[in-house]
Design a protein around this motif. Structure first.
Motif, PDB file in Angstrom:
ATOM      1  N   SER B  33     -14.752   6.925 -76.011  1.00 59.89           N
ATOM      2  CA  SER B  33     -14.235   8.395 -75.621  1.00 59.89           C
ATOM      3  C   SER B  33     -13.941   9.299 -76.496  1.00 59.89           C
ATOM      4  CB  SER B  33     -13.634   8.108 -74.006  1.00 59.89           C
ATOM      5  OG  SER B  33     -12.455   7.694 -74.428  1.00 59.89           O
ATOM      6  N   TYR B  34     -13.238  10.770 -75.744  1.00 60.03           N
ATOM      7  CA  TYR B  34     -12.641  11.489 -76.708  1.00 60.03           C
ATOM      8  C   TYR B  34     -11.155  11.078 -76.342  1.00 60.03           C
ATOM      9  CZ  TYR B  34     -17.210  13.672 -77.557  1.00 60.03           C
ATOM     10  OH  TYR B  34     -18.504  14.052 -78.150  1.00 60.03           O
ATOM     11  N   PRO B  35     -10.220  11.728 -77.414  1.00 58.62           N
ATOM     12  CA  PRO B  35      -8.579  11.528 -77.380  1.00 58.62           C
ATOM     13  C   PRO B  35      -8.543  12.784 -76.715  1.00 58.62           C
ATOM     14  CG  PRO B  35      -9.345  11.442 -79.717  1.00 58.62           C
ATOM     15  CD  PRO B  35      -9.781  11.773 -79.106  1.00 58.62           C
ATOM     16  N   ASN B  36      -9.974  13.981 -77.150  1.00 57.66           N
ATOM     17  CA  ASN B  36      -8.878  14.889 -76.185  1.00 57.66           C
ATOM     18  C   ASN B  36     -10.356  16.078 -76.856  1.00 57.66           C
ATOM     19  OD1 ASN B  36      -7.036  15.187 -78.338  1.00 57.66           O
ATOM     20  ND2 ASN B  36      -8.104  16.535 -78.369  1.00 57.66           N
ATOM     21  N   LEU B  37     -11.039  17.488 -76.237  1.00 59.92           N
ATOM     22  CA  LEU B  37     -12.179  17.622 -76.541  1.00 59.92           C
ATOM     23  C   LEU B  37     -12.083  18.464 -78.051  1.00 59.92           C
ATOM     24  CD1 LEU B  37     -13.385  19.509 -73.204  1.00 59.92           C
ATOM     25  CD2 LEU B  37     -14.859  18.049 -74.555  1.00 59.92           C
ATOM     26  N   PRO B  38     -12.996  18.193 -78.781  1.00 60.11           N
ATOM     27  CA  PRO B  38     -12.438  19.001 -79.786  1.00 60.11           C
ATOM     28  C   PRO B  38     -12.411  20.999 -79.727  1.00 60.11           C
ATOM     29  CG  PRO B  38     -15.007  18.189 -80.080  1.00 60.11           C
ATOM     30  CD  PRO B  38     -13.790  17.776 -78.463  1.00 60.11           C
ATOM     31  N   ALA B  39     -13.488  20.879 -79.014  1.00 65.94           N
ATOM     32  CA  ALA B  39     -13.299  22.656 -79.025  1.00 65.94           C
ATOM     33  C   ALA B  39     -13.400  22.975 -77.471  1.00 65.94           C
ATOM     34  CB  ALA B  39     -14.645  23.043 -78.757  1.00 65.94           C
ATOM     35  N   PRO B  40     -12.837  23.798 -76.990  1.00 64.27           N
ATOM     36  CA  PRO B  40     -12.882  24.627 -75.445  1.00 64.27           C
ATOM     37  C   PRO B  40     -13.763  24.307 -75.101  1.00 64.27           C
ATOM     38  CG  PRO B  40     -10.930  25.465 -76.651  1.00 64.27           C
ATOM     39  CD  PRO B  40     -11.855  24.833 -77.530  1.00 64.27           C
ATOM     40  N   ILE B  41     -13.944  24.202 -73.431  1.00 63.75           N
ATOM     41  CA  ILE B  41     -15.335  24.109 -72.405  1.00 63.75           C
ATOM     42  C   ILE B  41     -15.263  25.248 -71.966  1.00 63.75           C
ATOM     43  CG2 ILE B  41     -16.274  21.830 -73.467  1.00 63.75           C
ATOM     44  CD1 ILE B  41     -15.000  20.804 -69.882  1.00 63.75           C
ATOM     45  N   GLY B  42     -13.929  25.361 -71.391  1.00 57.77           N
ATOM     46  CA  GLY B  42     -13.877  26.043 -70.271  1.00 57.77           C
ATOM     47  C   GLY B  42     -12.789  27.977 -70.722  1.00 57.77           C
ATOM     48  N   ASP B  43     -12.735  28.340 -69.229  1.00 50.99           N
ATOM     49  CA  ASP B  43     -12.196  29.829 -69.528  1.00 50.99           C
ATOM     50  C   ASP B  43     -11.342  30.061 -68.721  1.00 50.99           C
ATOM     51  OD1 ASP B  43     -13.014  30.672 -72.246  1.00 50.99           O
ATOM     52  OD2 ASP B  43     -14.830  31.034 -70.764  1.00 50.99           O
ATOM     53  N   GLN B  44     -10.581  30.441 -68.036  1.00 51.88           N
ATOM     54  CA  GLN B  44      -9.710  31.037 -67.273  1.00 51.88           C
ATOM     55  C   GLN B  44      -9.778  32.367 -66.308  1.00 51.88           C
ATOM     56  OE1 GLN B  44      -5.424  30.333 -67.994  1.00 51.88           O
ATOM     57  NE2 GLN B  44      -5.889  29.851 -70.037  1.00 51.88           N
ATOM     58  N   LYS B  45     -10.013  32.773 -65.500  1.00 48.00           N
ATOM     59  CA  LYS B  45      -9.169  31.465 -64.443  1.00 48.00           C
ATOM     60  C   LYS B  45      -9.549  30.714 -63.731  1.00 48.00           C
ATOM     61  CE  LYS B  45      -7.124  33.494 -59.809  1.00 48.00           C
ATOM     62  NZ  LYS B  45      -6.673  34.947 -59.191  1.00 48.00           N
TER      63      LYS B  45
END
Lengths: 456, 197
Positions: B33-45
């Motif tokens: 598993s990832y400790p956190n994602l290497p790159a963002p996958i989502g945008d706001q809002k």
């Protein structure tokens, strides 16, 4: 009647059980409010609001489970009447466990059985110490209530979640909210304190009830022992009095024999004298001495009985009764042809005299009447002694024949002596009393009592 | 001694209930598993909604607010309401009491969630699954909700402790969903933030 009562209690229990199972439907608004409160406390990070919600949670589930557990306990009575029997408690375990299954199926609350069996185990352990008496169900309900409150707080201890405690929907929500803003330190502390406090109160309450019951039992035992001791003391006093009286009467015989011997001697000396007057005097003295000897024999030998007319008995008793200076009218009514009684004259007369003396004492200075009626009734001789003195209270009527019972600070052996003497002669004695109106002692003696019929 | 038998039986069953789950718990296979994602996958809002109406969705909303994300929290949202959002985070957790309050059956909730997942896929937006309850809600219904969503998910964040851990990991592997497992609730901040920044 008793079986009917069990069914009524059982039906009441069934009603409570069903009501408890349906209660979440009635508390729908409370549940909605609690969910809103949890959501708001999370968003505002307000642990105080969460704590208030936890109190509501405890209150809600305490009410629900109290109805289920207590209802099941009462309902078990339909299957077995005695609480202490294993069958009763087995029914209780089965009923509550089935109710939990149904509750889970109906409300999808995901209640785990760890808390249920811990509650049952503690409850059944504590109930062993509840005295099985009048207030059993009331005491049981208090202990049950305290245990359920304690168990609801146990559900909110996050540290015990890994053992399966408190995984139901609402408890999980509260604990997760607490984990978010206090890392469970708040509920690990607060819920543990409340859980322990209510559990300790339940245990202490049970122990206090148990100890109080023990104390009451000991007191009762002491009272009984004290009564037995009192009876023994009275018997001892009575036997001493009797022993002394017998010795005294026996001692009376010695000078009497001397008097008798000397009279015989004087008579022999006077034989030469033709004086008829002296002979008459000696005859009368001799008769009196013989009579005294007979009386002494009757006192000393309880079972010495002889045929005695009732009139002679009454004459003897009345002549010894002291009514001087008292405004008491004594009347004797006796029908003709009353059979002759076969009695120990002295003892029987003493018994009648005791009754008359009691009647005299009951006037306490005031005037009144004492009536003695003698007649034949249902093949028996009935001797009724009536008076209009102060009488005997209804509460005392059943105790008057007991040794040592007295309402006038006397020895309390008079009436017990009367009863014993009459029963020894094959008779019975009963009493009716209306205080200050009429008190009636009824002595019934069997007709034609032969020597063989009298108890020896 | 006879009078203690019922209590003893209850304590014995209690011990069985406490010990049995510990004995039968199987360790899941190691999962990368990832400790956190290497790159963002989502945008706001971002839209946060609930699958199962448990209160944990509020926790994620609170975290998102603290992370200063542009976020809306709508636990009862429908697929038709998603036009305004670029990322949807669904918090999984079945709550019987929560469901009663929204006046919806479980089947209706499953259909709503499926429709949302399909709509997110159609709009080519990111779908993040968050499973915060761990062992608190290790029930079949929560697992069922997860199974409806996992095939369309872009990222999964969950607790390490879960009765259905092996099933969840197997599904994540099957649908190649990147996942992060955390020990504490508070640890979710970093992986969740990594989905946007």
């Amino acid at each position: 009647m008793k079986a009917k009562k069990h069914y009524v209690v059982g039906l009441l229990g069934l009603g409570m059980l069903i009501y408890g199972g349906m209660l979440p439907y009635f508390l729908d608004r409370m549940t909605a409010f609690m969910i809103i409160q949890i959501n708001e406390s999370i968003i505002d990070r307000d642990s105080g609001q969460l704590l208030i919600t936890s109190f509501m949670y405890v209150a809600k589930y305490t009410v629900i489970f109290f109805f289920i557990y207590f209802g099941a306990f009462l309902f078990s009575r339909v299957f077995c009447q005695r609480v202490e029997m294993l069958r009763y408690l087995g029914c209780f375990i089965i009923l509550t466990t089935s109710s939990m299954f149904l509750f889970n199926g109906l409300h999808h609350e995901n209640l785990t059985f760890q808390t249920h069996f811990l509650t049952l185990g503690l409850l059944l352990l504590l109930q062993v110490y509840i005295p099985k008496q009048k207030y059993y169900y009331f005491i049981f309900s208090i202990i049950l209530l305290l245990l359920i409150i304690s168990m609801q707080w146990l559900q909110l201890i996050p540290a015990l979640s890994s053992f399966g405690f408190g995984l139901n929907d609402m408890a999980a929500s509260i604990k997760m909210a607490d984990a978010y803003f206090t890392d469970n330190s708040l509920f690990n502390t607060i819920a543990t304190i409340f859980f322990a406090a209510f559990l300790v109160i339940a245990i202490i309450f049970t122990l206090l009830i148990f100890l109080q019951r023990k104390q009451m039992d000991t007191l009762k035992r002491y009272e009984l022992q004290e009564e037995e001791l009192k009876e023994t003391k009275i018997a001892l006093v009575e036997s001493k009095v009797y022993e002394e009286m017998t010795t005294l009467v026996h001692d009376l015989k010695t000078p009497l024999v001397t008097v008798e011997g000397l009279i015989s001697l004087i008579e022999m000396q006077m034989k030469t004298s033709p004086d008829g007057m002296w002979r008459n005097y000696f005859n009368r003295i001799n008769q009196s001495v013989n009579k005294m000897k007979d009386m002494i024999s009757e006192i000393m030998h309880e079972n010495t009985k002889k045929a005695t007319p009732v009139s002679e008995l009454l004459e003897y008793v009345v002549s010894h009764l002291n009514l001087d200076d008292q405004a008491i009218k004594l009347e004797v009514f006796m029908v003709e042809n009353v059979p002759i009684l076969y009695v120990n004259k002295i003892r029987f007369s003493r018994a009648i005299a005791n009754l008359l003396e009691n009647a005299v004492c009951s006037f306490t200075g005031s005037g009144g009447f004492i009536r003695i009626n003698v007649k034949r009734d249902k093949g028996q001789v009935l001797i009724q002694i009536e008076d209009n003195g102060s009488g005997i209270r209804q509460d005392d009527l059943q105790h008057i024949w007991k040794d040592g019972f007295s309402t006038t600070n006397s020895t309390g052996i008079g009436l017990s002596f009367v009863k014993r003497v009459i029963e020894n002669h094959g008779g019975t004695i009963t009493v009716n009393s209306r205080p200050n109106l009429l008190t009636q002692m009824n002595i019934r003696m069997p007709e034609e009592v032969s020597e063989s019929q009298v108890s020896v | 001694m006879k009078k203690y038998i019922p209590a003893t039986i209850c304590f014995f069953i209690l011990i069985l209930f406490v010990i049995a789950p510990q004995q039968t718990a199987t360790k899941s296979k190691p999962y990368a598993s990832y400790p956190n994602l290497p790159a963002p996958i989502g945008d706001q809002k971002l839209l946060i909604t609930s699958a199962g109406q448990a209160v944990e969705a509020s926790i994620l909303y609170s975290i998102a607010e603290h992370l200063h994300l542009d976020v809306d929290y709508r636990p009862r949202v429908l697929a038709s309401d998603l036009y305004d959002y670029n990322t949807v985070a669904v918090v999984i957790g079945y709550s019987a009491n929560g469901m009663t309050q929204v006046n919806r059956t479980f089947e209706e909730e499953v259909n709503r969630i499926k429709a949302i997942a399909e709509e997110v896929e159609n709009q080519e937006n990111a779908l993040i699954l968050v499973h915060l309850s761990g062992n608190y809600r290790s029930d079949r219904k929560s697992l069922q909700l997860f199974e409806q969503l996992v095939q369309r998910a872009d990222y999964y964040i969950g607790m390490k402790e879960n009765k259905y851990g092996s099933k969840i990991k197997h599904a994540l592997k099957q649908f190649r969903v990147p996942a992060t497992f955390v020990s504490e609730l508070d640890d979710i901040r970093v992986p969740f933030n990594s989905a946007f920044r």
